[in-house]
Write an enzyme that holds these catalytic residues in place. Structure first.
Site, PDB file in Angstrom:
ATOM      1  N   ILE A   1       0.869  -1.173   0.000  1.00 42.69           N
ATOM      2  CA  ILE A   1       0.000   0.000   0.000  1.00 42.69           C
ATOM      3  C   ILE A   1       0.908   1.226   0.000  1.00 42.69           C
ATOM      4  CG2 ILE A   1      -2.006  -1.089   1.071  1.00 42.69           C
ATOM      5  CD1 ILE A   1      -1.145  -0.093   3.756  1.00 42.69           C
ATOM      6  N   ASP A   2       0.391   2.329  -0.507  1.00 45.12           N
ATOM      7  CA  ASP A   2       1.204   3.526  -0.672  1.00 45.12           C
ATOM      8  C   ASP A   2       1.790   4.002   0.658  1.00 45.12           C
ATOM      9  OD1 ASP A   2       0.599   3.561  -3.376  1.00 45.12           O
ATOM     10  OD2 ASP A   2      -1.108   4.907  -3.111  1.00 45.12           O
ATOM     11  N   LYS A   3       2.883   4.704   0.561  1.00 46.94           N
ATOM     12  CA  LYS A   3       3.550   5.254   1.736  1.00 46.94           C
ATOM     13  C   LYS A   3       2.576   6.002   2.642  1.00 46.94           C
ATOM     14  CE  LYS A   3       6.873   8.864   3.032  1.00 46.94           C
ATOM     15  NZ  LYS A   3       7.818   9.897   2.541  1.00 46.94           N
TER      16      LYS A   3
END
Length: 302
Positions: free
Chosen positions: A126-128
């Site tokens: 999942i994105d930062k």
């Protein structure tokens, strides 16, 4: 009409124009057998092009004593609740401080080797700046089994998000292809249904609560494309609050986000369900909305 070489090759591949320019400068692009010398050369129809990609840099991840929230763990896998701001695995610009660094310490190196030295155990990401649940494989058997479930879209994945405006209709399905943007190769975009580029993507959404100039929504994914929730919601005019790439904060909410110092996309991976790839048991996990998103909901819920 002929186009610049860098633009033509970027449109024909998943590489950005800047990446193409760098490859041309490194002598990695050939046009009809001859090394290309300038990105501004014209790409004429009928010519053949060969791009040679250098082997990817594969930094060796190392253990770091970084606190992580473990939701579930056994001999084969571990489920963690990732905070916003933490990168999943090392890459250029993020050599350490990642979830992988923390897991190598926590699991004493016992992670699946299928992902390679930079991504041990990583089955998905999942994105930062997205918070929430992530499953990581400790054994190769678990990695293979989880990867198969991601491939056939049989996992349960639900996100909670705060979007600008109120979706209309309040409940629906977005089934639009997602691929690299034509105007900004660093971003993803919804593509024409007839396009051969990109990948099929499906997001089911429903409004959980109408807020002031925004809404709390739940998004359930059939597919797992890069930036899927962010791109799909932006495509219907309801971009996530705080999203630096795809969002445009409604004017009445700009002061609220500034006051709260909310500077990430309002997206949280709240539910994750799958069949344990070794035991065969059905597992479902949930994560509470983090404090920063809860504060945002409280401030806009009047």
């Amino acid at each position: 009409m002929t186009a610049r070489l860098d633009k033509a090759l970027a449109n024909a591949t998943d590489l950005s124009r800047e990446r193409i320019k760098a490859l041309i400068a490194q002598g990695m692009v050939k046009v009809d057998g001859r090394t290309a010398t300038s990105p501004s050369n014209k790409a004429q129809q009928g010519l053949s092009f060969v791009i040679t990609l250098p082997p990817p840099e594969n930094p060796q991840a190392y253990p770091q004593d970084i606190p992580i929230t473990v939701v579930f763990e056994d001999a084969d896998l571990i489920v963690v609740d990732k905070p916003a701001g933490m990168v999943v695995h090392p890459a250029a610009g993020n050599r350490d401080g990642t979830l992988v660094n923390a897991l190598l310490h926590h699991c004493r190196g016992e992670l699946s080797g299928i992902g390679g030295v930079a991504r041990p155990g990583i089955v998905h990401r999942i994105d930062k700046d997205t918070s929430g649940l992530l499953v990581v494989a400790k054994s190769d058997k678990a990695h293979e089994g989880l990867a198969a479930q991601f491939a056939d879209h049989s996992l349960e994945r639900a996100y909670l998000a705060v979007c600008g405006g109120h979706p209309n209709p309040p409940k629906g399905t977005i089934a639009e292809r997602i691929g690299r943007s034509d105007t900004n190769r660093k971003k993803m975009a919804v593509l024409d249904a007839a396009s051969s580029r990109g990948k099929h993507a499906v997001t089911h959404y429903r409004t959980v609560r109408r807020l002031s100039h925004c809404a709390l929504i739940e998004c359930r994914l059939e597919t797992g494309r890069t930036h899927q929730v962010r791109v799909h919601l932006a495509s219907i005019g309801n971009a996530l609050l705080g999203d630096p790439a795809y969002g445009r904060t409604p004017a009445p909410l700009r002061s609220v986000l500034k006051e709260l110092k909310f500077d990430r996309q309002a997206l949280h991976a709240a539910t994750l369900g799958f069949i344990h790839p070794v035991s065969g048991n059905a597992l479902t996990f949930s994560s509470e909305i983090p404090a920063d998103m809860r504060e945002l909901i409280d401030e806009t819920g009047h």
